[in-house]
Design an enzyme around this catalytic site. Structure first.
Site, PDB file in Angstrom:
ATOM      1  N   VAL A  44     -20.547  13.362   8.553  1.00 41.96           N
ATOM      2  CA  VAL A  44     -20.673  14.818   8.574  1.00 41.96           C
ATOM      3  C   VAL A  44     -19.501  15.380   9.366  1.00 41.96           C
ATOM      4  O   VAL A  44     -19.280  14.992  10.512  1.00 41.96           O
ATOM      5  CB  VAL A  44     -22.001  15.273   9.211  1.00 41.96           C
ATOM      6  CG1 VAL A  44     -22.083  16.800   9.218  1.00 41.96           C
ATOM      7  CG2 VAL A  44     -23.188  14.676   8.467  1.00 41.96           C
ATOM      8  N   GLY A 110     -20.564   9.991  12.651  1.00 37.16           N
ATOM      9  CA  GLY A 110     -20.325  11.416  12.836  1.00 37.16           C
ATOM     10  C   GLY A 110     -18.867  11.750  12.622  1.00 37.16           C
ATOM     11  O   GLY A 110     -18.164  11.055  11.912  1.00 37.16           O
ATOM     12  N   CYS A 111     -18.430  12.824  13.262  1.00 35.35           N
ATOM     13  CA  CYS A 111     -17.050  13.267  13.095  1.00 35.35           C
ATOM     14  C   CYS A 111     -16.092  12.343  13.833  1.00 35.35           C
ATOM     15  O   CYS A 111     -16.484  11.529  14.651  1.00 35.35           O
ATOM     16  CB  CYS A 111     -16.898  14.685  13.637  1.00 35.35           C
ATOM     17  SG  CYS A 111     -18.018  15.860  12.873  1.00 35.35           S
ATOM     18  N   GLY A 112     -14.807  12.501  13.520  1.00 38.17           N
ATOM     19  CA  GLY A 112     -13.784  11.732  14.225  1.00 38.17           C
ATOM     20  C   GLY A 112     -13.387  10.497  13.450  1.00 38.17           C
ATOM     21  O   GLY A 112     -13.182  10.538  12.256  1.00 38.17           O
TER      22      GLY A 112
END
Length: 275
Positions: A44, A110-112
């Site tokens: 996401v 998640g992000c990154g």
């Protein structure tokens, strides 16, 4: 589905030159974008709600899920109450490989740096571009950056998004993408280039952000031997570009620029010797 605006107008109070003024300002939208493969959410990201199909292809490429556009069967962009669910359908071989990869992941993503669980994976090996024969004059780098700025419609309204462009010598800037996240902008660009059938080895990636190691990794995975930016690079970005054989050009502002690696690909503007 009607397109979601990339920015909106909000009220503000501004203080300029000692004068207080009530007016409005355009600000970029930033929404959750989920990438789902085989019905399961993989990542996401917080992103601008534009060019999401390109984003899906580029993210899939730079995350090692695919190596060419033909490995994706379909991309469906579904709007939800809180954002978008981008559902990517892979052909069987890639779907099987992703399922095997997921079994080795240590939890939700998640992000990154997506889908990694160790320091070693964060600085993973990237493709070598040292053998790619591409060179251009500094005037072309300036032209490429100017062309990217000219294509940044969202930035002109908001002054708050990043841009990434792909420049082919003799053809000009063939693609430009924008996003609130610099990594997202480059992923969107990679997806656009991939879907267009162009080889990343034929052109230069130009970006409006600083150069982090992730930006070098993504440009190398696309296959571009030259990455140029308006801002400075990190130390690890320089080391990674050196190892990959990539030409890293930074602080491209007007006719000024700095070359950190593989300067042989850049033909410099040298002052006339009047001695």
């Amino acid at each position: 589905m009607s397109p979601v605006p990339a920015y909106r107008s909000v009220k503000r109070i501004s203080l300029k030159n000692g004068a207080v003024k009530e007016d409005a300002r355009d600000v970029p939208e930033e929404i959750p974008v989920a990438f789902s493969y085989g019905g399961s959410t993989h990542a996401v990201m917080m992103a601008s709600p534009v060019d999401l199909e390109d984003f899906a292809y580029g993210f899939s490429l730079t995350e090692g899920i695919i190596s060419e556009a033909s490995q994706i069967e379909a991309v469906d962009v579904l709007e939800t109450d809180q954002g978008f669910d981008v559902q990517v359908t892979l052909f069987d071989q890639q779907a099987d490989a992703l399922r095997a990869r997921r079994r080795h992941m240590a939890g939700p993503v998640g992000c990154g740096l997506c889908g990694i669980e160790s320091i070693e994976q964060a600085v993973r090996p990237i493709p070598y571009v040292s053998s790619v024969e591409l060179s251009l004059h500094t005037t072309e780098l300036v032209k490429a950056m100017d062309a990217l700025h000219a294509e940044q419609a969202i930035f002109r309204h908001t002054r708050a998004v990043h841009g990434a462009g792909f420049y082919i010598p003799a053809s000009g800037l063939i693609a430009a993408r924008e996003d609130v996240g610099r990594h997202n902008a480059l992923d969107k660009l990679a997806g656009c280039v991939l879907r267009s059938g162009h080889s990343g080895s034929t052109g230069v990636v130009v970006v409006t952000s600083r150069i982090s190691v992730e930006m070098v990794q993504k440009a190398a995975i696309l296959g571009s031997p030259i990455l140029a930016a308006v801002s400075a690079p990190t130390a690890l970005a320089i080391e990674t570009a050196e190892e990959a054989g990539m030409t890293l050009v930074a602080l491209v502002r007007g006719e000024d620029l700095e070359i950190f690696t593989r300067s042989d690909r850049i033909v410099l503007n040298m002052p006339d010797d009047k001695s």
